[in-house]
Design an enzyme around this catalytic site. Sequence first.
Site, PDB file in Angstrom:
ATOM      1  N   ASP A 256     -10.018  -5.252   3.721  1.00  0.00           N
ATOM      2  CA  ASP A 256      -9.274  -4.067   3.283  1.00  0.00           C
ATOM      3  C   ASP A 256     -10.154  -2.844   3.545  1.00  0.00           C
ATOM      4  O   ASP A 256     -11.368  -2.909   3.341  1.00  0.00           O
ATOM      5  CB  ASP A 256      -8.965  -4.196   1.766  1.00  0.00           C
ATOM      6  N   ASN A 257      -9.553  -1.741   3.987  1.00  0.00           N
ATOM      7  CA  ASN A 257     -10.354  -0.517   4.170  1.00  0.00           C
ATOM      8  C   ASN A 257     -10.250   0.424   2.972  1.00  0.00           C
ATOM      9  O   ASN A 257     -10.793   1.522   2.991  1.00  0.00           O
ATOM     10  CB  ASN A 257      -9.959   0.227   5.456  1.00  0.00           C
TER      11      ASN A 257
ATOM     12  N   TYR B 128       6.525   4.436   8.828  1.00  0.00           N
ATOM     13  CA  TYR B 128       6.453   3.126   8.165  1.00  0.00           C
ATOM     14  C   TYR B 128       7.495   2.182   8.760  1.00  0.00           C
ATOM     15  O   TYR B 128       7.179   1.062   9.156  1.00  0.00           O
ATOM     16  CB  TYR B 128       6.703   3.310   6.668  1.00  0.00           C
TER      17      TYR B 128
ATOM     18  N   ARG C 223       5.599   5.883  -6.338  1.00  0.00           N
ATOM     19  CA  ARG C 223       6.843   5.122  -6.333  1.00  0.00           C
ATOM     20  C   ARG C 223       7.545   5.243  -7.685  1.00  0.00           C
ATOM     21  O   ARG C 223       6.963   5.674  -8.675  1.00  0.00           O
ATOM     22  CB  ARG C 223       6.588   3.669  -5.946  1.00  0.00           C
TER      23      ARG C 223
ATOM     24  N   GLY D  12      -4.861  -4.325  -2.460  1.00  0.00           N
ATOM     25  CA  GLY D  12      -3.656  -3.595  -2.874  1.00  0.00           C
ATOM     26  C   GLY D  12      -2.944  -4.310  -4.007  1.00  0.00           C
ATOM     27  O   GLY D  12      -3.392  -5.351  -4.502  1.00  0.00           O
TER      28      GLY D  12
HETATM   29  N1  UDP Z   1      12.515   8.138  -6.923  1.00  0.00           N
HETATM   30  C1  UDP Z   1      12.871   9.019  -7.947  1.00  0.00           C
HETATM   31  N2  UDP Z   1      11.880   9.618  -8.651  1.00  0.00           N
HETATM   32  C2  UDP Z   1      10.567   9.396  -8.425  1.00  0.00           C
HETATM   33  C3  UDP Z   1      10.199   8.487  -7.385  1.00  0.00           C
HETATM   34  C4  UDP Z   1      11.213   7.886  -6.659  1.00  0.00           C
HETATM   35  O1  UDP Z   1      14.065   9.258  -8.210  1.00  0.00           O
HETATM   36  O2  UDP Z   1       9.724   9.983  -9.137  1.00  0.00           O
HETATM   37  C5  UDP Z   1      13.601   7.459  -6.172  1.00  0.00           C
HETATM   38  C6  UDP Z   1      13.478   7.585  -4.659  1.00  0.00           C
HETATM   39  O3  UDP Z   1      14.116   8.778  -4.215  1.00  0.00           O
HETATM   40  C7  UDP Z   1      14.194   6.336  -4.206  1.00  0.00           C
HETATM   41  C8  UDP Z   1      13.901   5.309  -5.304  1.00  0.00           C
HETATM   42  O4  UDP Z   1      13.505   6.080  -6.435  1.00  0.00           O
HETATM   43  O5  UDP Z   1      15.572   6.548  -4.125  1.00  0.00           O
HETATM   44  C9  UDP Z   1      12.804   4.331  -4.950  1.00  0.00           C
HETATM   45  O6  UDP Z   1      11.717   5.073  -4.466  1.00  0.00           O
HETATM   46  P1  UDP Z   1      10.288   4.437  -4.189  1.00  0.00           P
HETATM   47  O7  UDP Z   1       9.407   5.567  -3.750  1.00  0.00           O
HETATM   48  O8  UDP Z   1       9.848   3.637  -5.340  1.00  0.00           O
HETATM   49  O9  UDP Z   1      10.499   3.404  -3.007  1.00  0.00           O
HETATM   50  P2  UDP Z   1      11.517   3.240  -1.777  1.00  0.00           P
HETATM   51  O10 UDP Z   1      12.458   2.195  -2.234  1.00  0.00           O
HETATM   52  O11 UDP Z   1      12.217   4.539  -1.504  1.00  0.00           O
HETATM   53  O12 UDP Z   1      10.635   2.812  -0.668  1.00  0.00           O
END
Ligand code: UDP
Length: 318
Positions: free
Chosen positions: A31-32, A144, A185, A10
């Site tokens: 790792d899978n 999670y 993300r 990862g």
């Molecule tokens: N987010 C966003 N647009 C995207 C992806 C994520 O506005 O295209 C926002 C999401 O709603 C969160 C923050 O960015 O508030 C971080 O999201 P991420 O999925 O990176 O990780 P998290 O901290 O939520 O686990």
Amino acid sequence: MRILLTGGAGFIGSHLCDRLLARGDEVTVVDNLVTGDLQNLEHIRDPRFRFVEHDIGQPLIWPDPVDAVFNLACPASPVDYIKLPLETLRVGAHGAWNMLEIAREKGALFLQASTSEVYGDPEVHPQPESYHGHVNPIGPRSVYDESKRYTEALVMAFRRTHGVRTRMVRIFNTYGPRMRLDDGRVIPNFFTQALRGDAITVYGDGSQTRSFCYVSDLVEGIVALSEADFAEPVNLGNPIERTVLDLAREVIRITGSSSRVEFRELPQDDPKLRRPVIDRARAVLGWEPRVGLEEGLELTLADFSARIARAAAKAART
Ligand code: UDP
């Protein structure tokens, strides 16, 4: 040291693998490949490196000596773990149990990668390790959050019951080269959108905050924790906090993109605020992050641009 590193294909795991090999360790990655990618390891030429494709949710028969287990295996992007709910719960339960059994049998150190998600949508801000969190146990993110919370309980139970030497790191948002471009993300999304000229998708009104740590800083913290004698959880992250909308603007600025921001629905239970208190890491490990957001984003941009260009060239050939 002879190390078993789960999740080593990862994003964070592969950087940790590089760091441990550089320290002179013998590293076996388990790792899978459900969210990991062998491309993250393909640059390694070290004879002390081995790769085993295995789902740690199934018992692992391991005949060789082990000095330390670093347990990082788990889908970590909300998009991934919401698609893989049972796999995520299984790796935190059976997977961690199986690896703790190996650590117990071998007398090895056990280091668990936990998460700021154990704090849920926090009502205490910023978050110290003493905060017990505000987690919805049945929402989409629960697979999670509760998986990691269960793992933390399991680690402490193995420590108290069997005397396993354990370490626990609560990892806050981390970014850098090798993140999957499509992992969903915020940083990979914003960069790929900006580089392709697509709209930048800000969820909600973008006022929610995160605190972003560059991967090399995080890896230094993990290694320091593995070398320290400290069993309580330790937050590792960068306490510099940004709103998601500010991040979108920063990405547009550094990419020079003409993309505009488009607002989308906020996912359920998305934490409104997140920032680590890192006093414990400072005191116990003498650790703090060194790479600022702008520098880290530039380093990440170079990697993402190169990968996007390679993918475009490949698509043009076929
Ligand atoms: N987010 C966003 N647009 C995207 C992806 C994520 O506005 O295209 C926002 C999401 O709603 C969160 C923050 O960015 O508030 C971080 O999201 P991420 O999925 O990176 O990780 P998290 O901290 O939520 O686990």
